[in-house]
Design a protein around this motif. Structure first.
Motif, PDB file in Angstrom:
ATOM      1  N   ALA A 124      47.252 -66.028 -12.884  1.00  0.00           N
ATOM      2  CA  ALA A 124      46.240 -65.087 -12.406  1.00  0.00           C
ATOM      3  C   ALA A 124      46.074 -63.957 -13.409  1.00  0.00           C
ATOM      4  O   ALA A 124      46.982 -63.664 -14.189  1.00  0.00           O
ATOM      5  CB  ALA A 124      46.661 -64.526 -11.052  1.00  0.00           C
ATOM      6  N   VAL A 125      44.901 -63.350 -13.394  1.00  0.00           N
ATOM      7  CA  VAL A 125      44.618 -62.258 -14.323  1.00  0.00           C
ATOM      8  C   VAL A 125      44.224 -60.990 -13.562  1.00  0.00           C
ATOM      9  O   VAL A 125      43.491 -61.057 -12.569  1.00  0.00           O
ATOM     10  CB  VAL A 125      43.546 -62.666 -15.377  1.00  0.00           C
ATOM     11  N   MET A 126      44.753 -59.863 -14.037  1.00  0.00           N
ATOM     12  CA  MET A 126      44.408 -58.553 -13.488  1.00  0.00           C
ATOM     13  C   MET A 126      43.742 -57.740 -14.602  1.00  0.00           C
ATOM     14  O   MET A 126      44.198 -57.773 -15.743  1.00  0.00           O
ATOM     15  CB  MET A 126      45.665 -57.815 -13.034  1.00  0.00           C
ATOM     16  N   PHE A 127      42.704 -57.002 -14.244  1.00  0.00           N
ATOM     17  CA  PHE A 127      41.969 -56.197 -15.216  1.00  0.00           C
ATOM     18  C   PHE A 127      42.217 -54.718 -14.923  1.00  0.00           C
ATOM     19  O   PHE A 127      41.902 -54.252 -13.836  1.00  0.00           O
ATOM     20  CB  PHE A 127      40.468 -56.496 -15.113  1.00  0.00           C
ATOM     21  N   LEU A 128      42.761 -54.008 -15.902  1.00  0.00           N
ATOM     22  CA  LEU A 128      43.052 -52.578 -15.711  1.00  0.00           C
ATOM     23  C   LEU A 128      42.254 -51.723 -16.686  1.00  0.00           C
ATOM     24  O   LEU A 128      42.036 -52.119 -17.837  1.00  0.00           O
ATOM     25  CB  LEU A 128      44.541 -52.299 -15.947  1.00  0.00           C
ATOM     26  N   GLY A 129      41.845 -50.544 -16.236  1.00  0.00           N
ATOM     27  CA  GLY A 129      41.190 -49.568 -17.120  1.00  0.00           C
ATOM     28  C   GLY A 129      39.809 -49.979 -17.579  1.00  0.00           C
ATOM     29  O   GLY A 129      39.350 -49.544 -18.633  1.00  0.00           O
ATOM     30  N   MET A 130      39.137 -50.793 -16.782  1.00  0.00           N
ATOM     31  CA  MET A 130      37.855 -51.367 -17.200  1.00  0.00           C
ATOM     32  C   MET A 130      36.695 -50.374 -16.988  1.00  0.00           C
ATOM     33  O   MET A 130      36.845 -49.312 -16.419  1.00  0.00           O
ATOM     34  CB  MET A 130      37.599 -52.652 -16.420  1.00  0.00           C
ATOM     35  N   HIS A 131      35.512 -50.776 -17.446  1.00  0.00           N
ATOM     36  CA  HIS A 131      34.305 -49.936 -17.364  1.00  0.00           C
ATOM     37  C   HIS A 131      33.137 -50.809 -16.929  1.00  0.00           C
ATOM     38  O   HIS A 131      33.254 -52.039 -16.913  1.00  0.00           O
ATOM     39  CB  HIS A 131      34.028 -49.311 -18.728  1.00  0.00           C
ATOM     40  N   ALA A 132      32.015 -50.167 -16.622  1.00  0.00           N
ATOM     41  CA  ALA A 132      30.825 -50.880 -16.149  1.00  0.00           C
ATOM     42  C   ALA A 132      30.024 -51.456 -17.317  1.00  0.00           C
ATOM     43  O   ALA A 132      30.312 -51.180 -18.480  1.00  0.00           O
ATOM     44  CB  ALA A 132      29.966 -49.930 -15.321  1.00  0.00           C
ATOM     45  N   ALA A 133      29.023 -52.262 -16.982  1.00  0.00           N
ATOM     46  CA  ALA A 133      28.228 -52.991 -17.975  1.00  0.00           C
ATOM     47  C   ALA A 133      27.224 -52.096 -18.699  1.00  0.00           C
ATOM     48  O   ALA A 133      26.760 -51.088 -18.157  1.00  0.00           O
ATOM     49  CB  ALA A 133      27.464 -54.122 -17.271  1.00  0.00           C
ATOM     50  N   SER A 134      26.858 -52.486 -19.915  1.00  0.00           N
ATOM     51  CA  SER A 134      25.798 -51.812 -20.676  1.00  0.00           C
ATOM     52  C   SER A 134      24.539 -51.693 -19.817  1.00  0.00           C
ATOM     53  O   SER A 134      24.181 -52.632 -19.097  1.00  0.00           O
ATOM     54  CB  SER A 134      25.424 -52.627 -21.914  1.00  0.00           C
ATOM     55  N   GLY A 135      23.892 -50.541 -19.903  1.00  0.00           N
ATOM     56  CA  GLY A 135      22.622 -50.353 -19.188  1.00  0.00           C
ATOM     57  C   GLY A 135      22.797 -49.961 -17.734  1.00  0.00           C
ATOM     58  O   GLY A 135      21.824 -49.846 -17.002  1.00  0.00           O
TER      59      GLY A 135
END
Ligand SMILES: [Zn+2]
Length: 302
Positions: free
Chosen positions: A102-113
């Protein structure tokens, strides 16, 4: 809910971490970035420790911001495997996904635009990026690159907009938002991290998501912030169509689309031909940056 996941891959970014409060803190070799690396590392370590305390057997952390050299492994639980820099494959950037389930995503941001905190997809030079008319968030690229290896995306943290985008594409993914509207000085990092730990531990039992394998065909529209001339130069270089500052191409699936985006954002045909060598140099650049981060933070009590 059933058995807990025991082998975890963490993809770690900086924009949605407790260390990053402005663009400079996400930029290479700034004083703000040097501090942000420490706080990003603390966020990741909080999750790593909580996962091991709750039955995880292996945790691999892939540093995925800019150079891929932001995390300080000496501040992370030594049972975790911290992976810096970028690899050509088999999973673009990540290399070998290991044995993770399984994968966990940390510290991410939203998409361009879109209007999230420091929103961008792959690079801030991309002003807008749409796939079949909808904004494309990085989680779609990263999760789909891990889909063929059977990794289930189970957890995501970033600003509220980023979390909303993740939930819209990955059904049942558990999310934990970070609210940056309060400002850095009033933000309580310790209690936010405690909440992050708890949410990540809950996600170990999130058996409701499936490996992300979006179908095709896909039409991409990449609008460059750098303007019309830059967009046309890139489009011509790779034999793609363009209209004003937009580069437009079709891809049969997300993998092809991702490869084209990597070319558009980071490469030239000459660099692609010598990619292993160029990556070696780029990774060395990242290592130098991280050595500088250590020097900047020398004497700090951690
Ligand atoms: Zn980043």
């Amino acid at each position: 809910m059933g058995d807990k996941f025991k082998r975890i891959l963490i993809i770690a970014d900086i924009e949605g971490s407790t260390g990053c409060w402005n663009y400079r803190a996400s930029s290479f070799m700034t004083n703000e970035w040097a501090r942000a690396c420490v706080e990003m590392t603390r966020d990741v370590n909080a999750v790593v420790q909580a996962l091991f305390q709750n039955g995880a057997e292996t945790v691999r952390v892939k540093d995925f911001h800019r150079t891929g050299y932001n995390l300080l492994p000496e501040l992370i639980d030594s049972r975790a495997d911290v992976v810096h820099g970028y690899r050509t494959g088999p999973v673009p950037g990540i290399g070998d996904p290991g044995e993770a389930e399984a994968v966990m995503f940390l510290g991410m941001h939203a998409a361009s635009g879109t209007d999230g905190f420091l929103a961008h997809t792959l690079t801030s030079r991309v002003q807008q990026l749409e796939i079949n008319g909808a904004p494309l968030a990085e989680i779609q690229l990263f999760a789909s690159s891990l889909g063929p290896w059977g990794l289930k995306p189970i957890f995501f943290s970033g600003c509220a907009v980023a979390c909303k985008q993740a939930s819209a594409v990955i059904e049942k993914i558990l999310v934990y938002p970070i609210d940056k509207s309060v400002g850095q000085n009033r933000f309580d990092a310790a209690s936010w991290r405690a909440g992050l730990q708890q949410a990540a531990v809950e996600a170990l039992e999130n058996n409701l998501t499936a490996p992300y394998k979006p179908g095709g065909p896909l039409r991409a529209m990449v609008q460059m912030r750098t303007g019309e001339i830059a967009a046309q130069k890139i489009a011509k270089r790779w034999g793609l169509n363009y209209r004003g500052k937009q580069i437009i191409f079709d891809a049969p699936d997300m993998h092809e689309l991702y490869m084209n985006l990597i070319r558009i954002c980071y490469l030239t045909p000459a660099v692609e031909k010598m990619l292993p060598l160029c990556l070696l140099a780029y990774n060395l650049w990242g290592k130098i940056g991280l050595a500088w981060v250590r020097w900047r933070n020398r004497g700090q009590k951690n």
